[in-house]
Enzyme design. Structure first.
Site, PDB file in Angstrom:
ATOM      1  N   LYS A 303       8.797   4.889 -11.520  1.00  0.00           N
ATOM      2  CA  LYS A 303       8.327   3.504 -11.476  1.00  0.00           C
ATOM      3  C   LYS A 303       9.514   2.675 -11.967  1.00  0.00           C
ATOM      4  O   LYS A 303       9.865   2.748 -13.158  1.00  0.00           O
ATOM      5  CB  LYS A 303       7.125   3.309 -12.395  1.00  0.00           C
ATOM      6  CG  LYS A 303       6.688   1.856 -12.565  1.00  0.00           C
ATOM      7  CD  LYS A 303       5.462   1.758 -13.479  1.00  0.00           C
ATOM      8  CE  LYS A 303       5.000   0.316 -13.645  1.00  0.00           C
ATOM      9  NZ  LYS A 303       3.759   0.259 -14.498  1.00  0.00           N
ATOM     10  N   GLU A 307       6.720  -4.134 -13.846  1.00  0.00           N
ATOM     11  CA  GLU A 307       6.000  -4.306 -15.127  1.00  0.00           C
ATOM     12  C   GLU A 307       6.868  -3.917 -16.315  1.00  0.00           C
ATOM     13  O   GLU A 307       6.445  -3.220 -17.225  1.00  0.00           O
ATOM     14  CB  GLU A 307       4.697  -3.493 -15.114  1.00  0.00           C
ATOM     15  CG  GLU A 307       3.745  -3.962 -14.026  1.00  0.00           C
ATOM     16  CD  GLU A 307       2.387  -3.289 -14.070  1.00  0.00           C
ATOM     17  OE1 GLU A 307       1.420  -3.914 -13.621  1.00  0.00           O
ATOM     18  OE2 GLU A 307       2.312  -2.136 -14.554  1.00  0.00           O
ATOM     19  N   ASP A 381      -3.893  -3.649  -6.704  1.00  0.00           N
ATOM     20  CA  ASP A 381      -3.892  -2.658  -7.788  1.00  0.00           C
ATOM     21  C   ASP A 381      -5.215  -1.922  -7.922  1.00  0.00           C
ATOM     22  O   ASP A 381      -5.994  -2.191  -8.825  1.00  0.00           O
ATOM     23  CB  ASP A 381      -3.576  -3.382  -9.110  1.00  0.00           C
ATOM     24  CG  ASP A 381      -3.260  -2.404 -10.215  1.00  0.00           C
ATOM     25  OD1 ASP A 381      -3.177  -2.816 -11.377  1.00  0.00           O
ATOM     26  OD2 ASP A 381      -3.121  -1.211  -9.890  1.00  0.00           O
ATOM     27  N   GLU A 409     -10.021   2.969 -13.364  1.00  0.00           N
ATOM     28  CA  GLU A 409      -9.566   1.826 -14.176  1.00  0.00           C
ATOM     29  C   GLU A 409     -10.367   0.571 -13.864  1.00  0.00           C
ATOM     30  O   GLU A 409     -10.688  -0.222 -14.742  1.00  0.00           O
ATOM     31  CB  GLU A 409      -8.097   1.579 -13.881  1.00  0.00           C
ATOM     32  CG  GLU A 409      -7.528   0.330 -14.517  1.00  0.00           C
ATOM     33  CD  GLU A 409      -6.057   0.132 -14.213  1.00  0.00           C
ATOM     34  OE1 GLU A 409      -5.451   0.990 -13.524  1.00  0.00           O
ATOM     35  OE2 GLU A 409      -5.503  -0.873 -14.677  1.00  0.00           O
TER      36      GLU A 409
HETATM   37  O1  GCW Z   1      -2.895   0.113 -12.375  1.00  0.00           O
HETATM   38  C1  GCW Z   1      -2.063  -0.726 -13.130  1.00  0.00           C
HETATM   39  C2  GCW Z   1      -2.373  -0.411 -14.546  1.00  0.00           C
HETATM   40  C3  GCW Z   1      -1.200   0.012 -15.391  1.00  0.00           C
HETATM   41  C4  GCW Z   1      -0.337   0.952 -14.568  1.00  0.00           C
HETATM   42  C5  GCW Z   1       0.245   0.181 -13.396  1.00  0.00           C
HETATM   43  C6  GCW Z   1       0.989   1.125 -12.436  1.00  0.00           C
HETATM   44  C7  GCW Z   1       0.856   2.887 -15.362  1.00  0.00           C
HETATM   45  O2  GCW Z   1      -3.048  -1.474 -15.180  1.00  0.00           O
HETATM   46  O3  GCW Z   1      -1.705   0.634 -16.555  1.00  0.00           O
HETATM   47  O4  GCW Z   1       0.730   1.454 -15.367  1.00  0.00           O
HETATM   48  O5  GCW Z   1      -0.746  -0.508 -12.653  1.00  0.00           O
HETATM   49  O6  GCW Z   1       0.382   1.534 -11.457  1.00  0.00           O
HETATM   50  O7  GCW Z   1       2.153   1.417 -12.726  1.00  0.00           O
END
Ligand code: GCW
Length: 720
Positions: A303, A307, A381, A409
């Site tokens: 990644k 973020e 997401d 999530e």
């Molecule tokens: O799904 C979102 C989540 C993050 C996650 C990010 C990702 C691991 O809120 O917790 O980080 O995206 O997919 O990298």
């Protein structure tokens, strides 16, 4: 007492003890004796012994699984013989290695077997069941397939099955941190006890590998994508190697996440610039160190520039520069790099849904051939429902792998029953139309649309130290479904739900149908009580537990809820057509056409692509506001129906697991109503319209819902 009797008593003891502790730990691998005598005799007539021609760690695993599983199912020891016998049994071996199998398997059948595939057929003259493959994993998967057939009470006398996996890399991604917290994990802590590895090998690691092998998963990334370079420290690599040693006999390769700044944090370099020779050398040396410890290391998952994660863009390099450096490091060992496309820019984007496409499409064809670009099923997401990611079909020269979330999530986290296979199937069977009709996402992922050999699919795991592995017992169905779809992305959910239910709970037709109905309806139910009609990203901030459509103050606009629903006095929804962000332009013309007109846009995606007035007349005859009210209420009511359905199953389910699910459904009913009332009360403050009087009215005012705070909701991203 002879050996057979001793084995028999051990088996009885094992079966009794494990049957006693019905806590879900055994997952779907429950080889309890078939009660139906006729059926048991049917299988016994055809399998009186097992002969595995050859030996190796994976072949030995297959032998043990067949012997233990069949002995359990048939209620008496099924011996592993050293030679084929002239009685009914199963002969197992590798084409080209076992002369017996090579002679017995017709040439045209042998040529059809692909890597990791298997042939399971009843030899008419030899009167034996044959299990043949070209590699050991094929034997392992064929062994579990046969056991599954018998657990499912399916016929085996007419077996003539060639079964090849349609996707090559079938992996779990664990968002597990080295401190044993699990990001977005709701089943306890990480099962990897880094502190006691490599010396202490928890039985869970073995049971984990076994469960994954049984559903064809052949890889696992044991560290979080928000990566920690500490994993590359020598002592941690020893720990990872101990896990790899456990996984190997089950055909599972270990992967690690690579924090792009590791050369700085661990290597003491000044830079992590992928074009810097020192940095390249550092990764080459680190990779060599890893492969010395883990010869079958799968590679890296990354990644980057997302973020806050470090990446090549800090050095004015692009994703291809970054991925290719790592790809060159692992290539000599046959390793791969899975580079995530979950990227959105640091600036205030007009529409986050467009970011990944804008960053990656220009790089199509620029990645090494051992790089897979890992793409989430949707552009935002892992929402309860999203349109497919526009990247699917948009990068024909680059193999894209799917990233699904198995952990929930955004779908009720550790307590809600939501059969995720439904959404996986919906995504995989969606047509991108990029090469005309039939350009399904599944065909992008299995490589057939663009002719890619390297293919992959990943699932963000929902596994933790919870005794039943997944917290919510039905989370096991999601893990199981992911594995089955990774093997064959064209399977339908109902088949998977039926299979899983028989293995896990019961064959009783009425109970089976009830559980399948619960699983098959539950995803739509969740969408209804959380994000109906294309609403998305309206959860509470941070932990994402519960509703938060009012969230408006975050460090980034696209981390809020108001950014996505854009509710105002006139209406609600995100205009992603040409009059708005024009995200729709990233899809093919035929796909665009389906969604660009609010009058023809499928209702489940209406507010994803359009800003619609509250009094807009829908084809249902209701206004948008009325439809929203009825849909939220339908969702909550359907959870109560799940509860009632489960209550009827009491006679068919052991007490412990029945109670687990019953208690979680109680939470789900409560939270579905919470979502319903919080969202309707909030949106009503814009529409100024009444909730239809025949519907249950919210118990509280809006500020009550806005005042609810859960500082300790599980699974939040650690603040390190
Ligand atoms: O799904 C979102 C989540 C993050 C996650 C990010 C990702 C691991 O809120 O917790 O980080 O995206 O997919 O990298």
């Amino acid at each position: 007492m002879d050996r057979k009797t001793i084995v028999y008593f051990i088996l009885i003891l094992f079966t009794w003890s494990s049957a006693k502790a019905e806590d879900g730990y055994r997952l779907w691998l429950r080889f309890d004796k078939i009660e139906n005598e006729v059926l048991k005799d049917y299988y016994q007539e055809q399998i009186q012994y097992i002969f595995v021609d050859g030996s190796s760690p994976i072949l030995n695993t297959a032998s043990n699984e067949l012997s233990t599983g069949l002995s359990g199912l048939l209620g008496h020891p099924i011996p592993l013989e050293q030679q084929p016998q002239n009685k009914a049994g199963i002969i197992v071996g590798l084409i080209g290695q076992s002369q017996l199998i090579t002679d017995l398997v017709p040439k045209e059948k042998a040529t059809a077997i692909q890597e990791e595939g298997f042939l399971l057929f009843y030899h008419p003259t030899n009167k034996q069941l044959l299990l043949a493959a070209k590699d050991e994993r094929g034997i392992l998967y064929g062994s579990f397939y046969l056991l599954r057939q018998i657990q499912n009470h399916q016929p085996i006398d007419d077996l003539n099955l060639l079964n090849n996996p349609k996707i090559k890399k079938r992996v779990l991604n664990h968002w597990d941190n080295l401190d044993r917290t699990v990001e977005r994990g709701y089943a306890g802590f990480s099962i990897w006890n880094w502190h006691e590895l490599p010396e202490f090998i928890d039985q869970r690691y073995i049971d984990y590998a076994r469960a994954n092998a049984s559903i064809g998963i052949n890889g696992t990334v044991v560290t979080n994508v928000n990566a920690n370079s500490l994993i590359f420290r020598a002592d941690y690599l020893e720990k990872a190697a101990a896990l790899a040693d456990v996984f190997r006999p089950y055909g599972i390769q270990l992967y690690l996440t690579a924090r792009f700044s590791s050369p700085i944090e661990l290597g003491g370099l000044e830079t992590a610039d992928p074009l810097d020779p020192q940095v390249q050398q550092w990764w080459k040396d680190k990779t060599a160190e890893i492969y010395r410890l883990i010869p079958d290391f799968g590679g890296f998952l990354v990644k980057a520039n997302s973020e806050g994660q470090p990446g090549p863009q800090e050095y004015n390099r692009n994703h291809a520069d970054g991925a290719n450096m790592l790809a060159d490091a692992v290539a000599p060992y046959g390793g791969i790099v899975m580079w995530r496309a979950f990227v959105y820019s640091e600036e205030e984007p007009e529409d986050r849904a467009k970011q990944a496409y804008n960053e990656f499409v220009p790089l199509d064809g620029k990645f090494r051939d051992n790089v897979l670009i890992q793409v989430k099923n949707g552009p935002i997401d892992f929402q309860p429902r999203e349109p497919i990611h526009p990247l699917f079909g948009a990068m024909p020269q680059t193999p894209l792998m799917m990233e699904f979330q198995i952990t929930k999530e955004y779908l009720g986290q550790g307590t809600h029953l939501v059969g995720l296979s439904s959404i996986y199937e919906e995504v995989l069977k969606t047509d991108t139309y990029v090469k005309g009709e039939g350009s399904l996402v599944a065909k992008v992922i299995d490589g057939s649309l663009d002719g890619h050999k390297l293919t992959g699919i990943a699932g963000v795991a929902n596994i933790g130290t919870a005794r039943n592995w997944t917290g919510n017992l039905f989370g096991q169905a999601d893990w199981y479904a992911f594995g089955r779809l990774a093997w064959d992305p064209y399977l339908d959910s109902k088949t998977i739900f039926r299979e899983w239910t028989r293995l896990t709970f019961t064959h009783d037709p009425e109970a089976l149908n009830t559980i399948v109905r619960m699983l098959a309806s539950s995803h739509e139910t969740c969408v209804r009580y959380m994000t109906p009609m294309g609403l998305h990203h309206i959860m509470a901030a941070g932990h994402h537990f519960g509703p938060g459509p009012w969230v408006s103050q975050m460090s980034r606009a696209d981390w809020t809820s108001v950014y996505y629903h854009k509710a105002d006095e006139k209406g609600i929804g995100f205009d992603r057509t040409s009059t708005g962000s024009d995200a729709l332009s990233q899809y093919s013309a035929t796909f665009r056409q389906q969604y660009s007109d609010p009058n023809t846009c499928p209702l489940p995606f209406l507010l994803w692509f359009h800003h619609v007035s509250w009094d807009y007349k829908l084809s249902s005859g209701r206004t948008l506001w009325e439809e929203m009210c009825y849909t939220y209420h339908q969702g909550a009511m359907e959870v109560e129906q799940l509860q009632e359905s489960w209550e009827q199953l009491r006679p068919f389910i052991d007490k412990a697991r029945f109670q687990q699910v019953k208690m979680h459904l109680k939470i789900q009913v409560k939270e579905a109503k919470w979502w319903r009332d919080a969202c309707l009360t909030y949106f009503q403050s814009f529409s100024k319209m009444p909730i239809p009087s025949e519907l249950e009215q919210p118990l509280h005012e809006l500020q009550y819902y806005q005042s609810i705070i859960y500082p300790y909701a599980p699974g939040i991203r650690p603040r390190w």
